[in-house]
Each structure stands twice: as structure tokens, then as C-alpha cells.
Design a protein around this motif. Sequence first.
Motif, mmCIF file in Angstrom:
data_model
loop_
_atom_site.group_PDB
_atom_site.id
_atom_site.type_symbol
_atom_site.label_atom_id
_atom_site.label_comp_id
_atom_site.label_asym_id
_atom_site.label_seq_id
_atom_site.Cartn_x
_atom_site.Cartn_y
_atom_site.Cartn_z
ATOM 1 N N PHE A 91 -13.289 -4.281 4.887
ATOM 2 C CA PHE A 91 -13.510 -3.076 3.865
ATOM 3 C C PHE A 91 -13.536 -3.790 2.489
ATOM 4 C CE2 PHE A 91 -12.950 0.527 6.365
ATOM 5 C CZ PHE A 91 -12.055 0.057 7.532
ATOM 6 N N PHE A 109 -12.046 2.818 -1.241
ATOM 7 C CA PHE A 109 -12.674 1.951 -0.352
ATOM 8 C C PHE A 109 -13.797 2.189 0.190
ATOM 9 C CE2 PHE A 109 -8.801 -0.528 0.870
ATOM 10 C CZ PHE A 109 -7.611 0.135 0.098
ATOM 11 N N TYR B 36 -2.657 7.183 3.702
ATOM 12 C CA TYR B 36 -3.970 6.942 3.952
ATOM 13 C C TYR B 36 -4.109 7.557 5.434
ATOM 14 C CZ TYR B 36 -5.296 4.137 -0.265
ATOM 15 O OH TYR B 36 -5.427 3.469 -1.305
ATOM 16 N N LEU B 44 -10.928 4.497 4.924
ATOM 17 C CA LEU B 44 -9.559 5.063 4.662
ATOM 18 C C LEU B 44 -9.768 6.155 3.846
ATOM 19 C CD1 LEU B 44 -9.125 2.003 5.321
ATOM 20 C CD2 LEU B 44 -7.148 2.253 3.952
ATOM 21 N N LEU B 46 -7.706 8.744 1.177
ATOM 22 C CA LEU B 46 -6.017 8.747 0.470
ATOM 23 C C LEU B 46 -5.864 10.250 0.625
ATOM 24 C CD1 LEU B 46 -4.202 7.359 -1.402
ATOM 25 C CD2 LEU B 46 -5.637 8.246 -3.187
ATOM 26 N N LEU B 90 -1.967 5.132 7.644
ATOM 27 C CA LEU B 90 -1.417 3.881 7.154
ATOM 28 C C LEU B 90 -0.613 4.187 5.841
ATOM 29 C CD1 LEU B 90 -4.671 2.091 7.555
ATOM 30 C CD2 LEU B 90 -2.520 0.990 8.098
#
Lengths: 119, 112
Positions: A91, A109, B36, B44, B46, B90
Motif C-alpha cells: 500500500f 491510502f 481502519y 483501508l 478510516l 486494524l
Amino acid sequence: AQTVTQSQPEMSVQEAETVTLSCTYDTSESDYYLFWYKQPPSRQMILVIRQEAYKQQNATENRFSVNFQKAAKSFSLKISDSQLGDAAMYFCAYRSSQFSDNYGQNFVFGPGTRLSVLP
Amino acid sequence: SQTIHQWPATLVQPVGSPLSLECTVEGTSNPNLYWYRQAAGRGLQLLFYSVGIGQISSEVPQNLSASRPQDRQFILSSKKLLLSDSGFYLCAWSIDSGMVQFFGPGTRLTVL
């Protein structure tokens, strides 16, 4: 708002060869940080390398290096001498350098690139 | 050195049941904390972040909530789980004005 794009959903490389993963981003800021994270099958996210935008010199960590092209807003990751343990999701991430109570808004990300290493 | 723990590692829950996932950080003070969610084969997303005790900000409206009862403890909760809540969760922390995030081992949640 900043965005991060990884145009290669999947890549493969032969063991001991070199592979480059692409990342582009969009921002209007001049100062920021860029990261590459690795997520192996264990799902643990591991920081691979980071780059400060104000530094012209490309960051290097052992077999991992980046090609940071600020004007092109490109941040590619090169893995040399690929090993079986390098197989993972990678990532790309962007972080603004601006101080803010809203830290969470400043990490973005990309969707990830799945790297396979062939023996 | 700093470490981050998450539990449970895996969880299977029926639709409509409550949820509580816990994240704790050791070896640092006043960290920024993040939750996340990662759907299968995806990036991912958030969900929540916190810059201090009792301070929670939400990025995405949903049936989940977060709390930070102690400096190094971050909890993700739900009163009634939905099928769409399934995923890999996560927790992450950062210091130094949030320049780098370090991630926990994650929790795999399956809602049936």
C-alpha cells in the motif's frame, strides 16, 4: 482532498529479480510525507519505507528504494533481489505535514498492489 | 519499545448482536489512535481516530462507534451488527505529530 492511486492491482516477479510498483497521488500541498506499507498473508501492516517531500534524495532501506518524482506526483517502490518473503499486498500512503487536530484526515491510502514472487 | 495489541484475533457474530473490539498500545504516551476497516482484497477505510482521551472523530457514518476510556486504549463497538460490518479491522497508532502510523495485528470479523 488528496487521493492516492495504485494502477497495478497485481504484479509478479521472479525470485532474485527486480520489480517496481507504481503509485501516483494528487495534492495541492507542497510539503508532505509518503509511505509504502507491506501487508503479508498474516495481515500485519508493516512500514517498508518513507519519504519526506522536501528531501530530493530518494529513500532507501536495504533492498527497497523509491523513485520520488515530486513534479509528476509519482512515488514508485523498487524491490531488488526479490525474495519469497516479499510476497504481499503493498500500500502506498500519503500524509500531509500540516499540523492539525484532525490527524486522521491526513492519512490517505491507495487501493494496494498484490505482489507475487515466483520461485 | 512500543507494541500494539488487538483482541480478539478472530470473531464470528450473528447479525444484530453487539460488538466490542479492543486495542491497547504499550511503551508510549498520548498516542494518536485509529480504527481502519479493510474489506476482502480492498484498501483501508478510516473509521475513527482519536488524539486524546474522550476525543473521537468519525470519518464515515455507520452503526459503529468508538471510545477511548484511557490514554492507550481504543475500543470499537456496535449495538447491532450488520452483514456489511464483516471485514478485517486494524488499529493503528502514531506519535511525532502523526508522521508514521504503526499497525496492530488486526481482528477478522465475520457477521453471519
